[in-house]
Design an enzyme around this catalytic site. Sequence first.
Site, mmCIF file in Angstrom:
data_model
loop_
_atom_site.group_PDB
_atom_site.id
_atom_site.type_symbol
_atom_site.label_atom_id
_atom_site.label_comp_id
_atom_site.label_asym_id
_atom_site.label_seq_id
_atom_site.Cartn_x
_atom_site.Cartn_y
_atom_site.Cartn_z
ATOM 1 N N GLY A 248 69.878 3.236 68.549
ATOM 2 C CA GLY A 248 70.200 2.064 69.365
ATOM 3 C C GLY A 248 69.408 1.949 70.647
ATOM 4 N N GLU A 290 69.253 9.133 65.832
ATOM 5 C CA GLU A 290 68.766 8.290 64.739
ATOM 6 C C GLU A 290 68.057 7.033 65.250
ATOM 7 O OE1 GLU A 290 72.357 9.040 61.622
ATOM 8 O OE2 GLU A 290 72.767 7.551 63.171
ATOM 9 N N GLY A 292 65.731 3.938 65.239
ATOM 10 C CA GLY A 292 65.080 3.072 64.245
ATOM 11 C C GLY A 292 64.096 2.168 64.973
ATOM 12 N N ARG A 293 64.666 1.154 65.610
ATOM 13 C CA ARG A 293 63.877 0.180 66.356
ATOM 14 C C ARG A 293 62.911 0.840 67.343
ATOM 15 N NH1 ARG A 293 66.050 -4.750 67.314
ATOM 16 N NH2 ARG A 293 68.099 -3.856 66.882
ATOM 17 N N ARG A 330 64.827 -12.612 62.543
ATOM 18 C CA ARG A 330 65.603 -12.253 63.734
ATOM 19 C C ARG A 330 65.799 -13.403 64.728
ATOM 20 N NH1 ARG A 330 64.214 -8.921 67.009
ATOM 21 N NH2 ARG A 330 66.234 -8.022 67.474
ATOM 22 N N TYR A 334 69.727 -14.055 65.037
ATOM 23 C CA TYR A 334 70.449 -13.788 66.277
ATOM 24 C C TYR A 334 69.702 -14.131 67.560
ATOM 25 C CZ TYR A 334 69.512 -9.155 63.986
ATOM 26 O OH TYR A 334 69.061 -8.106 63.237
ATOM 27 N N CYS A 361 61.641 -24.529 55.351
ATOM 28 C CA CYS A 361 62.294 -25.833 55.451
ATOM 29 C C CYS A 361 63.658 -25.719 56.110
ATOM 30 C CB CYS A 361 62.386 -26.470 54.080
ATOM 31 S SG CYS A 361 60.763 -26.756 53.400
ATOM 32 N N TYR A 390 63.105 -4.351 61.660
ATOM 33 C CA TYR A 390 64.023 -5.370 61.136
ATOM 34 C C TYR A 390 63.335 -6.707 60.865
ATOM 35 C CZ TYR A 390 67.193 -1.793 62.762
ATOM 36 O OH TYR A 390 67.816 -0.588 62.964
#
Length: 442
Positions: A248, A290, A292-293, A330, A334, A361, A390
């Site tokens: 995170g 952990e 990721g990003r 993304r 969000y 479209c 992501y």
Amino acid sequence: MYLYGTQTVNEKGHLTIGGVDTVDLAHIYGTPLLVYDIALFKERAAAFQETFKKAGIQAQVAYASKAFSSIAIYEVAAQLGLSLDVVSGGELHTAVAANFPREKIHFHGNNKSYTELQYAFDEKIGCIVLDNFHEIEMIKEISEARKEKMNVLLRVTPGVHASTHDYITTGQEDSKFGFDLKNGQTDDAFLKLHNHPYIQLLGMHCHIGSQIFETEAFRLAAEALMTKMVEWRQKFKFTCSVLNLGGGFGIRYTAEDEPLHPSKYVEEMESTVLSMARTYNYPLPEIWIEPGRSLVGDAGTTIYTIGSTKEVPNIRTYVSVDGGMSDNIRPALYGAKYSAASANRMLDPHSDKVTIAGKCCESGDKLIEEAFIAQPVEGDLLAIFCTGAYTYSMASNYNRLPKPAIVFCEDGQHQLVVRRETYEDIIRLDIPLQKIGREQSK
Ligand SMILES: *Cc1c(COP(=O)(O)O)cnc(C)c1O
């Protein structure tokens, strides 16, 4: 304009990544093209690993590979000594194809199927992170039937929830993931596993959110888990050997984001765990994290080709590119923000305020609401930065757009690691009519 990692501008005014001219890459591989700066990925991984090493703390840094899953990135991760988080049979299969060291694979997810759990046993992976009571029943059944051991962690919700720029603590956590730490679920789960002949409980896991910019939430989470570990040690004489504090860690998508150096998060965790262990005379657990990003996010850049431009007088100018929500959902999903630059004209003033639109479209298919680029000309290349996490892993074939190609760059070299989908790929699963709905000929 902010350049990431090894990015530079060469004498032609072109953006380079890993010493490779992105205009050349676009000619060779076409666009949209996702380009990874492998040196930056390695630098990010080392920053986490070395902070633990410096403190002499046993740790595992697991790449949370849902951020970007491919055989080649798993191969790099393995070389760096990272562990690997997978969340599905498909990601596990990719890890197997990459010949990733099985003992360093951790299996996550809130609804692992019986088949997926069997696959994890078949491959003798390092650890399954148990999420719910259904999984506990299944894993008991599988391990007893096979008479095979499996290491597990219990995923808990510590009542600390962190998001982009703040965090909240709640007594009761409303989450689809994990066992609640405060309402007795975690203890129930523990008792179901305690002293099981095949299931080895290593410890606890939590993951409190994503794109987090402060360390306080990690301290609170570590304290909450350690408190429970101390309680178990007193009550059940059980000692956890692993404390997994998840991922995170925030990254810089735009100038507004001010991420901390990876070492800051790790140091906060270390000092919290060390001081609690000292206070309660608890044997120091291994710390697992952990990311990721924060490993792949800013190492990725998407190169698009600009097509049509539409001016809505006095309102805005739309500049459309040859990809969109199909390769990066993304912004639409969000409201994620990105920054861009004109990759073939980096030295020209980036003073045109435009909206970058995708080609799908959907009116909502806008990649960047407000971008500043060089005066756009059809055929220009547009780089959108920080698209390594992501994006491809969430890509779709909406409008039957083929998924982009992916290339790794390092030290002036480039290699295709995921080929571009073709129209043949697009229809490869389709089965033409055989019976149903077919006009009957007499
Ligand atoms: C998604 C996820 C991560 C990685 O999160 P990032 O924000 O990408 O660092 C880590 N652990 C778990 C359990 C996750 O679900």
